[in-house]
Write a protein that holds these residues in place. Structure first.
Motif, PDB file in Angstrom:
ATOM      1  N   THR A  36       0.830  -1.217   0.000  1.00 43.42           N
ATOM      2  CA  THR A  36       0.000   0.000   0.000  1.00 43.42           C
ATOM      3  C   THR A  36       0.862   1.262   0.000  1.00 43.42           C
ATOM      4  OG1 THR A  36      -0.168  -0.230   2.408  1.00 43.42           O
ATOM      5  CG2 THR A  36      -2.000  -1.047   1.116  1.00 43.42           C
ATOM      6  N   SER A  37       2.154   1.094  -0.299  1.00 43.79           N
ATOM      7  CA  SER A  37       3.040   2.270  -0.394  1.00 43.79           C
ATOM      8  C   SER A  37       3.792   2.254  -1.714  1.00 43.79           C
ATOM      9  CB  SER A  37       4.033   2.277   0.770  1.00 43.79           C
ATOM     10  OG  SER A  37       3.375   2.237   1.994  1.00 43.79           O
ATOM     11  N   GLY A  38       3.154   1.765  -2.730  1.00 40.89           N
ATOM     12  CA  GLY A  38       3.761   1.761  -4.058  1.00 40.89           C
ATOM     13  C   GLY A  38       4.910   0.784  -4.203  1.00 40.89           C
ATOM     14  N   GLY A  39       4.989  -0.211  -3.325  1.00 35.41           N
ATOM     15  CA  GLY A  39       6.025  -1.233  -3.456  1.00 35.41           C
ATOM     16  C   GLY A  39       7.344  -0.845  -2.819  1.00 35.41           C
ATOM     17  N   GLY A  40       7.385   0.301  -2.143  1.00 32.33           N
ATOM     18  CA  GLY A  40       8.632   0.771  -1.533  1.00 32.33           C
ATOM     19  C   GLY A  40       9.033  -0.065  -0.328  1.00 32.33           C
ATOM     20  N   LEU A  41      10.333  -0.092  -0.047  1.00 30.38           N
ATOM     21  CA  LEU A  41      10.807  -0.860   1.112  1.00 30.38           C
ATOM     22  C   LEU A  41      10.732  -0.040   2.391  1.00 30.38           C
ATOM     23  CD1 LEU A  41      13.897  -2.695  -0.425  1.00 30.38           C
ATOM     24  CD2 LEU A  41      11.778  -3.738   0.360  1.00 30.38           C
ATOM     25  N   VAL A  42      10.830   1.275   2.235  1.00 33.30           N
ATOM     26  CA  VAL A  42      10.725   2.143   3.402  1.00 33.30           C
ATOM     27  C   VAL A  42       9.271   2.596   3.512  1.00 33.30           C
ATOM     28  CG1 VAL A  42      11.584   4.259   4.471  1.00 33.30           C
ATOM     29  CG2 VAL A  42      13.090   2.899   3.007  1.00 33.30           C
ATOM     30  N   VAL A  43       8.612   2.149   4.586  1.00 34.70           N
ATOM     31  CA  VAL A  43       7.193   2.488   4.730  1.00 34.70           C
ATOM     32  C   VAL A  43       6.973   3.178   6.073  1.00 34.70           C
ATOM     33  CG1 VAL A  43       6.226   0.715   3.231  1.00 34.70           C
ATOM     34  CG2 VAL A  43       6.756   0.146   5.565  1.00 34.70           C
ATOM     35  N   PRO A  44       6.017   4.120   6.103  1.00 39.31           N
ATOM     36  CA  PRO A  44       5.791   4.832   7.362  1.00 39.31           C
ATOM     37  C   PRO A  44       5.232   3.907   8.445  1.00 39.31           C
ATOM     38  CG  PRO A  44       4.186   5.490   5.684  1.00 39.31           C
ATOM     39  CD  PRO A  44       5.178   4.606   5.015  1.00 39.31           C
ATOM     40  N   ASN A  45       5.591   4.206   9.689  1.00 45.06           N
ATOM     41  CA  ASN A  45       5.179   3.348  10.805  1.00 45.06           C
ATOM     42  C   ASN A  45       3.670   3.309  10.997  1.00 45.06           C
ATOM     43  OD1 ASN A  45       7.636   2.348  11.499  1.00 45.06           O
ATOM     44  ND2 ASN A  45       8.106   3.999  12.932  1.00 45.06           N
ATOM     45  N   TYR A  46       2.993   4.430  10.661  1.00 41.09           N
ATOM     46  CA  TYR A  46       1.546   4.428  10.899  1.00 41.09           C
ATOM     47  C   TYR A  46       0.845   3.362  10.056  1.00 41.09           C
ATOM     48  CZ  TYR A  46       0.342   7.002   6.573  1.00 41.09           C
ATOM     49  OH  TYR A  46       0.139   7.374   5.268  1.00 41.09           O
ATOM     50  N   LYS A  47       1.418   3.077   8.895  1.00 40.20           N
ATOM     51  CA  LYS A  47       0.821   2.026   8.050  1.00 40.20           C
ATOM     52  C   LYS A  47       1.056   0.651   8.680  1.00 40.20           C
ATOM     53  CE  LYS A  47       0.702   4.264   3.587  1.00 40.20           C
ATOM     54  NZ  LYS A  47       1.200   4.319   2.226  1.00 40.20           N
ATOM     55  N   LYS A  48       2.250   0.453   9.206  1.00 39.42           N
ATOM     56  CA  LYS A  48       2.531  -0.830   9.868  1.00 39.42           C
ATOM     57  C   LYS A  48       1.569  -1.024  11.044  1.00 39.42           C
ATOM     58  CE  LYS A  48       7.481  -0.993   8.792  1.00 39.42           C
ATOM     59  NZ  LYS A  48       8.814  -0.879   9.353  1.00 39.42           N
ATOM     60  N   ILE A  49       1.348   0.062  11.793  1.00 41.91           N
ATOM     61  CA  ILE A  49       0.455  -0.037  12.955  1.00 41.91           C
ATOM     62  C   ILE A  49      -0.964  -0.368  12.500  1.00 41.91           C
ATOM     63  CG2 ILE A  49      -0.615   1.302  14.827  1.00 41.91           C
ATOM     64  CD1 ILE A  49       2.107   2.831  15.009  1.00 41.91           C
ATOM     65  N   ILE A  50      -1.429   0.339  11.468  1.00 42.10           N
ATOM     66  CA  ILE A  50      -2.800   0.107  10.988  1.00 42.10           C
ATOM     67  C   ILE A  50      -2.949  -1.324  10.478  1.00 42.10           C
ATOM     68  CG2 ILE A  50      -4.433   0.708   9.128  1.00 42.10           C
ATOM     69  CD1 ILE A  50      -3.652   3.625   9.593  1.00 42.10           C
ATOM     70  N   TRP A  51      -1.977  -1.793   9.702  1.00 43.05           N
ATOM     71  CA  TRP A  51      -2.112  -3.157   9.152  1.00 43.05           C
ATOM     72  C   TRP A  51      -1.954  -4.221  10.219  1.00 43.05           C
ATOM     73  CZ3 TRP A  51      -5.093  -3.223   5.528  1.00 43.05           C
ATOM     74  CH2 TRP A  51      -5.025  -2.347   4.445  1.00 43.05           C
ATOM     75  N   GLY A  52      -1.035  -3.984  11.157  1.00 45.01           N
ATOM     76  CA  GLY A  52      -0.868  -4.956  12.243  1.00 45.01           C
ATOM     77  C   GLY A  52      -2.160  -5.113  13.025  1.00 45.01           C
ATOM     78  N   PHE A  53      -2.744  -3.974  13.404  1.00 47.54           N
ATOM     79  CA  PHE A  53      -3.996  -4.039  14.164  1.00 47.54           C
ATOM     80  C   PHE A  53      -5.137  -4.598  13.311  1.00 47.54           C
ATOM     81  CE2 PHE A  53      -2.137  -1.011  17.312  1.00 47.54           C
ATOM     82  CZ  PHE A  53      -2.350  -1.825  18.421  1.00 47.54           C
ATOM     83  N   SER A  54      -5.124  -4.271  12.041  1.00 49.00           N
ATOM     84  CA  SER A  54      -6.196  -4.757  11.158  1.00 49.00           C
ATOM     85  C   SER A  54      -6.197  -6.282  11.088  1.00 49.00           C
ATOM     86  CB  SER A  54      -6.036  -4.198   9.748  1.00 49.00           C
ATOM     87  OG  SER A  54      -6.183  -2.812   9.772  1.00 49.00           O
ATOM     88  N   ILE A  55      -4.997  -6.862  10.896  1.00 51.87           N
ATOM     89  CA  ILE A  55      -4.919  -8.334  10.803  1.00 51.87           C
ATOM     90  C   ILE A  55      -5.456  -8.951  12.088  1.00 51.87           C
ATOM     91  CG2 ILE A  55      -3.348 -10.305  10.660  1.00 51.87           C
ATOM     92  CD1 ILE A  55      -1.448  -8.521   9.037  1.00 51.87           C
ATOM     93  N   SER A  56      -4.977  -8.433  13.210  1.00 55.27           N
ATOM     94  CA  SER A  56      -5.407  -9.000  14.496  1.00 55.27           C
ATOM     95  C   SER A  56      -6.895  -8.779  14.719  1.00 55.27           C
ATOM     96  CB  SER A  56      -4.611  -8.366  15.624  1.00 55.27           C
ATOM     97  OG  SER A  56      -3.254  -8.651  15.446  1.00 55.27           O
ATOM     98  N   ALA A  57      -7.379  -7.582  14.376  1.00 56.39           N
ATOM     99  CA  ALA A  57      -8.803  -7.287  14.589  1.00 56.39           C
ATOM    100  C   ALA A  57      -9.677  -8.193  13.716  1.00 56.39           C
ATOM    101  CB  ALA A  57      -9.079  -5.815  14.276  1.00 56.39           C
ATOM    102  N   VAL A  58      -9.246  -8.425  12.475  1.00 56.76           N
ATOM    103  CA  VAL A  58     -10.018  -9.324  11.599  1.00 56.76           C
ATOM    104  C   VAL A  58     -10.044 -10.732  12.192  1.00 56.76           C
ATOM    105  CG1 VAL A  58     -10.035 -10.457   9.332  1.00 56.76           C
ATOM    106  CG2 VAL A  58      -9.691  -8.001   9.474  1.00 56.76           C
ATOM    107  N   ALA A  59      -8.878 -11.188  12.682  1.00 58.04           N
ATOM    108  CA  ALA A  59      -8.821 -12.526  13.297  1.00 58.04           C
ATOM    109  C   ALA A  59      -9.768 -12.591  14.502  1.00 58.04           C
ATOM    110  CB  ALA A  59      -7.395 -12.846  13.719  1.00 58.04           C
TER     111      ALA A  59
END
Lengths: 276, 498
Positions: B430-453
């Protein structure tokens, strides 16, 4: 281009139609014609009176052409292709235009086989160019030619024929698949533009107007689309062997011939001998 | 400014918005989420289960054909590049990413469940059912899942390392879509990849959390209530988020290697402490049956008797692997730079598969030995609660407590490494394939995976997890079929020697 043209004819061919064809071929530079009829083995009409061929021959002579009549036997398309070689014909004229439009658009199995087997160029006459009914000769300088090429060896071969068609407008169309990445795509596009520009420069002395166009997609679909859009009279293209995977769908050339309203001038791949 | 941000972050905003809507909807109306997802799931299975079977078989044939063709010598990178990782590290990382939790969850329980609940044309708990159970366990965890991963990872690796495009699924569509990969069509492909990844990962994490919970309940007698499972997910989330945010790529690599070693130790212990000759006989005879029947297994949906069984197992697995494939594919692609297509495909298809076969022969074969020869009541336990089967199985070995603890540690580490990798991959997607991604995205996706589970566990438990995996995988399966076309187009433009 078509100094000596072989015209395959069948029973019930109408002399008045053939007279118009003769005038058109004359316009395109023909001076002699070989009328060729194939008797199928086991045909009901085999050995029957062939005086109708004389009538057709006279119709063509009225158009100012030298005519000889030949007959052969065997598989029709193979016999025609072989006769074209033996008689030293420069090309084969094939009339797809029939009384009903649907008949014109549906290409028969003989025609399809001939397109695949012929070793000399084949002109398949479809709806366009329309032949004048008033006995006048068609005007070559009005012709719109679509030259479809992918700029490889097979499609470069028709270039001298395109020049001989001359006419009002030549639209050079290049169709290809898209490259796998943007950089390769840009490089390829620039190379194609350069080559098309060169081709256009070569054709400019022979036509009132020369334009080029590059398209990406299925070659048959794109050629048909552009041919309709510019109302081409003749589509000139080279014939190539189909790739293994595309074989069940038919050659690109065959699909173009089947779907086109414009006539098709199909130039076979050099060095390939199909009929023999 | 805002318009530019929306355009740039369209994939992130759209996919995160839809996932958050799903989480909110599931939390607010759990009574509606279950029926809605079940309806979609039933519609897909009723009409397209055959498509899953034939597509996955096609992926296998396609991958092998490319590897063995003249295109096999093409490098996934520039011609002079050398592989980035050593062979063992490479295999360990791709194995940990590709299977992990699932092996521990299903290694014992799947053969046991098949033994007790085979299709109707086989007698339950019979020797035929045992052979069938092992063969299908090999089949579901064998070469086919890796063929699915291969298609995605090979496409991404080829288009990003050799063609210099961003490491996105949409990049692979350039030969078909052209510049439209930067528009709505390309973004839709990436959103579908994100969707499949979130639900596939959430399914695995749900399984993992259920099993960790079962293990802890079994060992320490803690409550088996669902809030405890949720608590386990939250603790694990904190751990993998910390790992993802701190960017401990090196650490994850070390953990992956450690986990493989730990898994191998557990495997050898079970083999050594159990009936090794029986297990080895199970291994060779199942391998023979698998090889002999691979085409039939690949395309068999049992339309006359056992269709339900095929849908519930084979199609579920294929969907699950497909839903994992964007994440695993991106991950495998990233660690495979510099390898040739032939080396890549043949290694990915065979090495982890062989390890998996050994795993299933040891765990499944030992469980069947205990069940059939020693009268242990394991199949009934697995039929009751699949997450408990591993621990009930370990009870029959010396040092059962220690072995169970090792299994729980393995599960936790697999959980963390998988979730960490999934978070990083989702952020990158969700960041155009870049290797350096902002932390807020990691936080949102981490919580999203867990919340979906959590939402899926609360709304329907295990079956809910399976339903969403199948539903989310369906559109991505179509994307994968198109990937085969684009890869073939790309390779056909390569100049390789005949």
């Amino acid at each position: 281009m078509l100094e000596k043209t072989l015209i395959p004819v069948a029973y019930k061919e109408r002399p008045e139609e053939l007279r118009k064809v003769g005038r058109m071929l004359k316009t395109l530079g023909a001076n002699s014609v070989c009328l060729y009829h194939v008797n199928e083995p086991g045909s009901f009409f085999r050995g029957a009176d062939l005086s109708w061929l004389t009538l057709l021959s006279e119709a063509l002579e009225e158009a100012g052409l030298i005519v000889e009549v030949k007959t052969g036997e065997g598989h029709i398309a193979s016999a025609i292709a072989e006769a074209a070689l033996l008689e030293g014909a420069d090309g084969i004229y094939m009339k797809a235009k029939r009384r009903w439009h649907i008949e014109t658009m549906l290409l028969g199995s003989v025609s399809r086989d001939l397109l695949r087997l012929a070793d000399v160029p084949v002109l398949v006459h479809k709806v366009r160019p329309r032949l004048p009914d008033d006995g006048t000769e068609p005007d070559q300088s009005d012709l719109n030619i679509l030259y479809a090429t992918d700029l490889d060896e097979a499609s470069a071969r028709p270039l001298p024929y395109v020049m001989e068609f001359a006419g009002a407008w030549c639209h050079v169309l290049h169709v290809r698949g898209r490259m796998a990445d943007p950089l390769a795509e840009r490089t390829r596009r620039e190379a194609v533009e350069r080559e098309l520009h060169t081709v256009a420069e070569e054709l400019r002395p022979y036509f009132g107007r020369v334009t080029v166009e590059e398209r990406i997609g299925d070659p048959a679909a794109q050629v048909l689309h552009v041919s309709d859009r510019i109302e081409a009279d003749v589509v000139v293209l080279g014939r190539k062997s189909p790739a293994f995977l595309s074989a069940p769908m038919g050659e690109t050339a065959e699909r173009i011939v089947t779907g086109s309203s414009a006539s098709i001038f199909l130039v076979p791949q050099p060095g390939r001998r199909n009929a023999s | 400014m805002l318009r530019e941000y929306i355009r740039r972050e369209a994939v992130f905003l759209l996919s995160a918005g839809l996932i958050l809507f799903f989480i909110g909807f599931g939390a607010a109306r759990p009574d509606l989420l279950g029926p809605a997802s079940s309806a979609a799931h039933a519609a897909i299975l009723d009409h397209f289960s055959w498509l899953y079977l034939i597509s996955v078989f096609f992926f296998l044939v396609f991958a092998l054909a490319i590897a063995l063709s003249r295109y096999g010598t093409i490098k996934l990178g520039y011609d002079a590049e050398r592989p980035q990782y050593g062979f063992f590290g490479w295999v360990a990382m791709l194995f940990a990413a590709g299977m992990g939790i699932g092996l521990l969850f299903w290694g014992v329980s799947e053969p046991l469940v098949h033994l007790l609940q085979p299709p109707p044309f086989i007698d339950a708990a019979s020797p035929d059912a045992a052979a069938f159970a092992m063969r299908y366990a090999f089949f579901h965890w064998g070469i086919h899942p890796w063929a699915i991963y291969t298609i995605v990872s090979l496409s991404i690796a080829y288009f990003s390392f050799r063609r210099g495009m961003p490491a996105l699924i949409s990049s692979c569509f350039y030969p078909i879509l052209g510049e439209r990969i930067y528009g709505a069509a390309g973004k839709m492909v990436d959103v579908l990849a994100v969707f499949a990844t979130v639900f596939g990962t959430a399914t695995s994490l749900g399984f993992g959390a259920l099993q960790i919970h079962s293990g802890l309940t079994h060992l320490y007698g803690i409550s088996s209530a669902i809030p405890v499972t949720i608590g386990i997910i939250l603790i694990a989330t904190a751990l993998f988020m910390a790992s993802a945010i701190l960017g401990v790529e090196k650490g994850v690599q070390v953990l992956s290697k450690l986990n493989i070693v730990l898994a191998a130790v557990l495997l050898l212990l079970i083999l050594g402490l159990g009936s090794a000759p029986y297990v080895l006989n199970v291994f060779v005879s199942t391998l023979g049956g698998y090889i002999n029947n691979i085409i039939d297994l690949s395309l068999q949906s049992y339309p006359f008797a056992g269709f339900e069984w095929s849908r519930d197992w084979t199609v579920f697995y294929w969907a699950w692997w497909i839903s994992w494939s964007p994440f695993v594919g991106l991950f495998i692609a990233r660690i495979s730079r510099g390898r040739t297509i032939r080396e890549f495909v043949l290694t990915v298809l065979t090495v982890p598969t062989l390890f998996t076969f050994v795993w299933f022969a040891v765990f499944g074969g030992s469980a069947l030995h205990l069940e059939l020869e020693e009268g242990a009541n394991l199949a009934a336990v697995a039929g009751e609660d699949v997450s408990l089967a591993l621990f009930a199985f370990l009870e029959h070995y010396p040092l059962a407590g220690l072995l169970s603890l090792v299994a729980i540690v393995l599960l936790i580490v697999f959980f963390i490494t998988s979730a960490d990798s999934a978070t990083v991959v989702l952020s990158s997607l969700t960041s155009g394939g870049g290797l350096v991604v902002p932390n807020y995205k990691k936080i949102i996706w981490g919580f999203s995976i867990s919340a979906v589970a959590i939402v899926l566990l609360v709304t329907g438990g295990l079956s809910s997890l399976q339903v969403m995996a199948i539903t989310a995988a369906f559109p991505f399966m179509l994307v994968m079929i198109a990937l085969c076309c684009t890869l073939a187009i790309g390779l056909s433009q390569e100049k390789v020697q005949e």
